[in-house]
Design an enzyme around this catalytic site. Structure first.
Site, PDB file in Angstrom:
ATOM      1  N   THR A 148      10.105   4.395   4.982  1.00  0.00           N
ATOM      2  CA  THR A 148      11.567   4.223   5.052  1.00  0.00           C
ATOM      3  C   THR A 148      12.034   3.061   4.183  1.00  0.00           C
ATOM      4  OG1 THR A 148      11.421   2.717   6.925  1.00  0.00           O
ATOM      5  CG2 THR A 148      11.612   5.073   7.426  1.00  0.00           C
ATOM      6  N   GLY A 149      11.137   2.081   3.958  1.00  0.00           N
ATOM      7  CA  GLY A 149      11.504   0.915   3.167  1.00  0.00           C
ATOM      8  C   GLY A 149      12.131  -0.199   3.997  1.00  0.00           C
ATOM      9  N   PHE A 160       1.372  11.787   7.232  1.00  0.00           N
ATOM     10  CA  PHE A 160       0.691  10.538   7.555  1.00  0.00           C
ATOM     11  C   PHE A 160      -0.684  10.512   6.893  1.00  0.00           C
ATOM     12  CE2 PHE A 160      -1.351   7.264  10.102  1.00  0.00           C
ATOM     13  CZ  PHE A 160      -0.320   6.342  10.213  1.00  0.00           C
ATOM     14  N   ASP A 211      -4.226   2.481   8.059  1.00  0.00           N
ATOM     15  CA  ASP A 211      -4.909   2.720   9.332  1.00  0.00           C
ATOM     16  C   ASP A 211      -4.190   3.715  10.228  1.00  0.00           C
ATOM     17  OD1 ASP A 211      -2.670   1.011   9.995  1.00  0.00           O
ATOM     18  OD2 ASP A 211      -3.651   0.703  11.932  1.00  0.00           O
ATOM     19  N   ASP A 238       0.827  -1.201   0.000  1.00  0.00           N
ATOM     20  CA  ASP A 238       0.000   0.000   0.000  1.00  0.00           C
ATOM     21  C   ASP A 238       0.863   1.253   0.000  1.00  0.00           C
ATOM     22  OD1 ASP A 238       0.917  -0.658   2.518  1.00  0.00           O
ATOM     23  OD2 ASP A 238      -0.961  -0.258   3.559  1.00  0.00           O
ATOM     24  N   THR A 286      10.856  -2.161   6.374  1.00  0.00           N
ATOM     25  CA  THR A 286      10.006  -3.350   6.467  1.00  0.00           C
ATOM     26  C   THR A 286      10.121  -4.177   5.185  1.00  0.00           C
ATOM     27  OG1 THR A 286       8.441  -1.859   7.556  1.00  0.00           O
ATOM     28  CG2 THR A 286       7.680  -4.086   7.117  1.00  0.00           C
TER      29      THR A 286
HETATM   30  P1  5GP Z   1       8.493   1.523   6.199  1.00  0.00           P
HETATM   31  O1  5GP Z   1       9.162   0.270   6.750  1.00  0.00           O
HETATM   32  O2  5GP Z   1       8.582   1.654   4.717  1.00  0.00           O
HETATM   33  O3  5GP Z   1       8.995   2.772   6.897  1.00  0.00           O
HETATM   34  O4  5GP Z   1       6.990   1.446   6.652  1.00  0.00           O
HETATM   35  C1  5GP Z   1       6.085   0.757   5.922  1.00  0.00           C
HETATM   36  C2  5GP Z   1       4.789   0.561   6.663  1.00  0.00           C
HETATM   37  O5  5GP Z   1       4.507   1.644   7.557  1.00  0.00           O
HETATM   38  C3  5GP Z   1       3.662   0.549   5.672  1.00  0.00           C
HETATM   39  O6  5GP Z   1       3.467  -0.744   5.142  1.00  0.00           O
HETATM   40  C4  5GP Z   1       2.517   1.053   6.505  1.00  0.00           C
HETATM   41  O7  5GP Z   1       1.985  -0.040   7.227  1.00  0.00           O
HETATM   42  C5  5GP Z   1       3.165   1.998   7.477  1.00  0.00           C
HETATM   43  N1  5GP Z   1       3.059   3.400   6.999  1.00  0.00           N
HETATM   44  C6  5GP Z   1       4.027   4.178   6.473  1.00  0.00           C
HETATM   45  N2  5GP Z   1       3.556   5.409   6.183  1.00  0.00           N
HETATM   46  C7  5GP Z   1       2.239   5.403   6.524  1.00  0.00           C
HETATM   47  C8  5GP Z   1       1.194   6.385   6.449  1.00  0.00           C
HETATM   48  O8  5GP Z   1       1.338   7.547   6.022  1.00  0.00           O
HETATM   49  N3  5GP Z   1      -0.025   5.995   6.901  1.00  0.00           N
HETATM   50  C9  5GP Z   1      -0.269   4.738   7.392  1.00  0.00           C
HETATM   51  N4  5GP Z   1      -1.501   4.480   7.799  1.00  0.00           N
HETATM   52  N5  5GP Z   1       0.691   3.788   7.475  1.00  0.00           N
HETATM   53  C10 5GP Z   1       1.933   4.118   7.044  1.00  0.00           C
END
Ligand code: 5GP
Length: 182
Positions: A107-108, A155, A162, A103, A110
């Site tokens: 940061t990438g 956000f 969510d 979705d 995960t």
């Molecule tokens: P990353 O590891 O890329 O920093 O975080 C990825 C995960 O963080 C996404 O799969 C999502 O679950 C959550 N996330 C990152 N940005 C947002 C945002 O703006 N809104 C929501 N609801 N979740 C986010």
């Protein structure tokens, strides 16, 4: 009892992408993937829970035979660097053309962890499709082939995404008021 009107929710500042905007992005991505994966063995893999609505729409915009599978992960510890698989894929992906459907990527970190796990299972190919991309915050170098739209570092909720488990069912992508985020 009065109905719930998301547009009147005081936490929501405004619509970032309407459901029509999102439908256009999904149609374009589906067409690109259909072109690129014709004649291959496409396996769509999505991360629960956020990706489920995008997967439902994207998979129907891809005009090819394909399979769907799900993983769930939980990030723990500071910064979300430590990730644990809480639900694994049901089926093997060895030799298949795996497309991870996300979705949103921030940061990438995960996704970087997830790609490492999937790569060890020797798929024929491994690529990523994300609906929304906040690339200003990217910490990991990732092979993201398909991006619906780049968005600023704010956000957002809705269309599967969510805040504390809520708002996933909004049919549009919404910005929240800064006060809500603390
Ligand atoms: P990353 O590891 O890329 O920093 O975080 C990825 C995960 O963080 C996404 O799969 C999502 O679950 C959550 N996330 C990152 N940005 C947002 C945002 O703006 N809104 C929501 N609801 N979740 C986010």
């Amino acid at each position: 009892m009065k109905g719930y009107h998301a547009f009147h929710d005081p936490a929501i500042e405004g619509v970032a992408f309407s459901s029509e905007d999102i439908a256009d992005l999904v149609t374009r991505l589906g067409a690109e993937i259909t072109d690129d994966y014709r004649g291959r063995d496409l396996a769509l893999v999505t991360v629960l829970r956020g990706g489920f609505i995008f997967l439902a729409d994207l998979s129907r915009a891809i005009d090819l035979p394909l399979t769907l599978d799900f993983m769930a992960i939980s990030a723990y510890g500071g910064g979300g660097v430590a990730v644990r698989i809480t639900k694994d894929l049901d089926d093997p992906i060895v030799g298949r053309d795996v497309l991870v459907v996300e979705d949103i990527i921030d940061t990438g970190l995960t996704l970087n962890y997830l790609l490492g796990v999937l790569r060890q299972r020797k798929p024929a190919s491994l690529a990523v499709c994300t609906l929304f991309d906040k690339d200003v915050r990217r910490l990991a170098d990732l092979p993201i082939e398909y991006v619906g739209a780049r968005i600023p570092d704010r956000f957002v909720v809705g269309y599967g995404m969510d805040l504390g488990g809520r708002y996933r069912n909004l049919p549009f992508l919404a910005r929240l008021r800064d006060e809500v985020m603390g």
